[in-house]
Design an enzyme around this catalytic site. Structure first.
Site, PDB file in Angstrom:
ATOM      1  N   ASN A 129       0.935  -1.077   0.087  1.00 50.48           N
ATOM      2  CA  ASN A 129       0.023   0.099  -0.015  1.00 50.48           C
ATOM      3  C   ASN A 129       0.545   1.614   0.168  1.00 50.48           C
ATOM      4  O   ASN A 129       1.794   1.432   1.101  1.00 50.48           O
ATOM      5  CB  ASN A 129      -1.066   0.220   0.975  1.00 50.48           C
ATOM      6  CG  ASN A 129      -1.513   1.367   1.245  1.00 50.48           C
ATOM      7  OD1 ASN A 129      -1.441   2.311   0.995  1.00 50.48           O
ATOM      8  ND2 ASN A 129      -3.072   0.840   1.481  1.00 50.48           N
TER       9      ASN A 129
ATOM     10  N   HIS B 143       1.240   6.075   1.855  1.00 55.75           N
ATOM     11  CA  HIS B 143       2.005   7.026   2.396  1.00 55.75           C
ATOM     12  C   HIS B 143       3.641   7.545   1.512  1.00 55.75           C
ATOM     13  O   HIS B 143       3.575   8.417   1.734  1.00 55.75           O
ATOM     14  CB  HIS B 143       2.558   6.598   3.630  1.00 55.75           C
ATOM     15  CG  HIS B 143       1.196   6.419   4.453  1.00 55.75           C
ATOM     16  ND1 HIS B 143      -0.049   7.466   4.894  1.00 55.75           N
ATOM     17  CD2 HIS B 143       0.606   5.461   5.334  1.00 55.75           C
ATOM     18  CE1 HIS B 143      -0.405   6.776   5.228  1.00 55.75           C
ATOM     19  NE2 HIS B 143      -0.054   5.840   6.075  1.00 55.75           N
TER      20      HIS B 143
ATOM     21  N   HIS C  18      -5.513   3.319  -2.095  1.00 55.65           N
ATOM     22  CA  HIS C  18      -7.196   3.570  -0.792  1.00 55.65           C
ATOM     23  C   HIS C  18      -6.896   5.225  -1.845  1.00 55.65           C
ATOM     24  O   HIS C  18      -6.617   6.432  -0.864  1.00 55.65           O
ATOM     25  CB  HIS C  18      -6.746   3.462   0.900  1.00 55.65           C
ATOM     26  CG  HIS C  18      -8.044   3.884   1.433  1.00 55.65           C
ATOM     27  ND1 HIS C  18      -8.239   3.451   2.291  1.00 55.65           N
ATOM     28  CD2 HIS C  18      -9.135   4.161   0.563  1.00 55.65           C
ATOM     29  CE1 HIS C  18      -9.237   4.306   3.116  1.00 55.65           C
ATOM     30  NE2 HIS C  18     -10.288   4.098   1.412  1.00 55.65           N
TER      31      HIS C  18
ATOM     32  N   ARG D  58      -9.923   8.191  -1.048  1.00 61.01           N
ATOM     33  CA  ARG D  58      -9.938   8.216   0.011  1.00 61.01           C
ATOM     34  C   ARG D  58     -10.711   9.456  -0.254  1.00 61.01           C
ATOM     35  O   ARG D  58     -10.875  10.493  -1.083  1.00 61.01           O
ATOM     36  CB  ARG D  58      -9.535   8.847   1.566  1.00 61.01           C
ATOM     37  CG  ARG D  58      -8.737   7.831   2.146  1.00 61.01           C
ATOM     38  CD  ARG D  58      -8.335   8.076   3.678  1.00 61.01           C
ATOM     39  NE  ARG D  58      -9.179   8.426   4.520  1.00 61.01           N
ATOM     40  CZ  ARG D  58      -9.573   7.494   5.090  1.00 61.01           C
ATOM     41  NH1 ARG D  58      -8.833   6.548   5.463  1.00 61.01           N
ATOM     42  NH2 ARG D  58     -10.907   7.939   6.565  1.00 61.01           N
TER      43      ARG D  58
ATOM     44  N   ARG E 269      -6.658  12.934   1.028  1.00 60.18           N
ATOM     45  CA  ARG E 269      -5.718  13.442   1.699  1.00 60.18           C
ATOM     46  C   ARG E 269      -4.189  12.636   1.468  1.00 60.18           C
ATOM     47  O   ARG E 269      -3.433  13.580   1.551  1.00 60.18           O
ATOM     48  CB  ARG E 269      -5.833  13.111   3.285  1.00 60.18           C
ATOM     49  CG  ARG E 269      -6.084  11.346   3.338  1.00 60.18           C
ATOM     50  CD  ARG E 269      -5.843  11.355   5.007  1.00 60.18           C
ATOM     51  NE  ARG E 269      -7.245  11.434   5.612  1.00 60.18           N
ATOM     52  CZ  ARG E 269      -7.764  10.665   6.942  1.00 60.18           C
ATOM     53  NH1 ARG E 269      -7.298   9.775   7.302  1.00 60.18           N
ATOM     54  NH2 ARG E 269      -9.043  10.651   7.050  1.00 60.18           N
TER      55      ARG E 269
ATOM     56  N   GLU F  51      -8.774   0.582  -3.033  1.00 62.60           N
ATOM     57  CA  GLU F  51      -9.542   0.241  -2.095  1.00 62.60           C
ATOM     58  C   GLU F  51     -10.094   1.820  -2.214  1.00 62.60           C
ATOM     59  O   GLU F  51      -9.686   2.310  -2.082  1.00 62.60           O
ATOM     60  CB  GLU F  51      -8.442   0.382  -0.125  1.00 62.60           C
ATOM     61  CG  GLU F  51      -7.327  -0.883  -0.218  1.00 62.60           C
ATOM     62  CD  GLU F  51      -7.027  -0.063   1.195  1.00 62.60           C
ATOM     63  OE1 GLU F  51      -7.545   0.419   1.409  1.00 62.60           O
ATOM     64  OE2 GLU F  51      -5.855  -1.584   1.370  1.00 62.60           O
TER      65      GLU F  51
ATOM     66  N   THR G 216      -8.158   3.502   8.576  1.00 59.71           N
ATOM     67  CA  THR G 216      -9.317   2.479   8.207  1.00 59.71           C
ATOM     68  C   THR G 216      -9.207   1.816   9.430  1.00 59.71           C
ATOM     69  O   THR G 216      -9.038   1.116   9.763  1.00 59.71           O
ATOM     70  CB  THR G 216      -8.949   1.720   6.998  1.00 59.71           C
ATOM     71  OG1 THR G 216      -8.741   2.026   6.002  1.00 59.71           O
ATOM     72  CG2 THR G 216     -10.758   1.078   7.262  1.00 59.71           C
TER      73      THR G 216
ATOM     74  N   GLU H 114     -11.131  -9.129   3.030  1.00 60.21           N
ATOM     75  CA  GLU H 114      -9.902  -9.170   3.548  1.00 60.21           C
ATOM     76  C   GLU H 114      -9.950  -9.203   5.415  1.00 60.21           C
ATOM     77  O   GLU H 114     -10.507  -8.136   5.522  1.00 60.21           O
ATOM     78  CB  GLU H 114      -9.314  -7.660   3.416  1.00 60.21           C
ATOM     79  CG  GLU H 114      -7.898  -6.882   3.747  1.00 60.21           C
ATOM     80  CD  GLU H 114      -7.204  -6.175   3.059  1.00 60.21           C
ATOM     81  OE1 GLU H 114      -7.484  -6.276   1.847  1.00 60.21           O
ATOM     82  OE2 GLU H 114      -5.889  -5.539   3.603  1.00 60.21           O
TER      83      GLU H 114
ATOM     84  N   HIS I  57      -3.357  -4.981   7.595  1.00 59.24           N
ATOM     85  CA  HIS I  57      -3.829  -3.514   8.622  1.00 59.24           C
ATOM     86  C   HIS I  57      -2.900  -4.035  10.179  1.00 59.24           C
ATOM     87  O   HIS I  57      -2.632  -4.387  10.493  1.00 59.24           O
ATOM     88  CB  HIS I  57      -5.163  -3.045   9.635  1.00 59.24           C
ATOM     89  CG  HIS I  57      -5.437  -1.960   9.450  1.00 59.24           C
ATOM     90  ND1 HIS I  57      -5.405  -0.853  10.510  1.00 59.24           N
ATOM     91  CD2 HIS I  57      -5.876  -0.404   8.500  1.00 59.24           C
ATOM     92  CE1 HIS I  57      -5.102  -0.040  10.627  1.00 59.24           C
ATOM     93  NE2 HIS I  57      -5.809   0.519   9.384  1.00 59.24           N
TER      94      HIS I  57
END
Ligand code: PXP
Length: 235
Positions: free
Chosen positions: A6, A9, A42, A44, A48, A69, A100, A150, A190
């Site tokens: 993922n 970031h 993801h 969102r 963000r 996602e 999340t 998941e 996660h």
């Protein structure tokens, strides 16, 4: 077991200066060249980190599996049907959360989610539901028609850091077993990191782990290529 990285970031860091560095596409390429099996991202509602341009650019420039996602909203459904990622993982989303924080309530929202995923399935997108490792949620995911669940490993990861993970581990173990027996494919993610990820090898039938924060954090010190390779060694 496969690794989806993922890369949200990388976008968080880029957005801190509002310019183009570090490049999300470059990061994704490094992950794939290091051996990652796919890229997860993801989009969102509040944009963000990852922006719309990023997901289109990833789809266009990367020759690898893309897992989007997203929340179960009309806006995201439209984007997914236009983008056609390989997979969509439906996640819950609350504006104020840092990440999340919980799983999707597939049981309560069974009817809504069944209708929501139908066009995605029809378009040939693999559908996954991000849920807590709980019997009710797994059975609901099966009824909704998802290919994958998941399993949310957040509670396990928190418990692991307090040396108290046996209960949460058992929940994951039983959930994976049940999901598999119901014909679902099983992913997890996660809060997984370099210290706790080895326990995932003991969970049956896990197909893919989606890991973000710990890999991107480590990459600050060792480089993204090494951070991905180290994680791959552990799984
Ligand atoms: N899987 C899902 C569904 C997520 O929402 C996230 C966080 O965006 C992850 C995996 C990755 O979590 P982490 O960044 O803690 O590794």
């Amino acid at each position: 077991m496969l690794l989806g990285v993922n890369i949200d970031h990388v976008a968080t860091l880029r957005n801190a200066r509002g310019e183009n560095e570090p490049s999300v596409i470059e990061a994704a390429k490094i992950c794939i060249n290091a051996g990652a099996n796919g890229i997860t991202t993801h989009l969102r509602e509040d944009r963000r980190h990852i922006k719309d341009n990023d997901v289109y650019s990833l789809k266009k420039n990367l020759n690898c599996r893309l897992n989007l996602e997203m929340a179960a909203t009309e806006e995201m459904q439209k984007i997914a049907l236009d983008l056609l990622p390989d997979a969509c993982c439906i996640v819950p989303e609350r504006r104020q959360e840092l990440t999340t924080e919980g799983g999707l309530d597939a049981f309560t929202n069974k009817e809504y989610l069944s209708n929501f995923v139908k066009p995605l399935l029809k378009a040939g997108i693999e559908v996954s539901l991000f849920i807590t490792p709980d019997e009710t949620q797994i059975k609901a995911a099966r009824e909704i028609g998802a290919h994958f669940v998941e399993l949310h490993t957040g509670a396990f990861s928190n418990a692991f850091s307090k040396n108290n993970e046996e209960f949460e581990f058992k929940r994951l173990y039983n959930a994976a077993d049940l999901a598999h027996n119901l014909g679902l494919n099983v992913n997890a993610g996660h809060g997984l990191n370099y210290t706790n990820v080895h326990k995932m090898k003991e969970v049956p039938y896990l197909h893919e782990l989606n890991i973000g924060h710990s890999i991107i954090a480590k990459s600050v010190f060792v480089g993204l290529d090494n951070a991905v390779k180290e994680m791959l060694k552990l799984i």
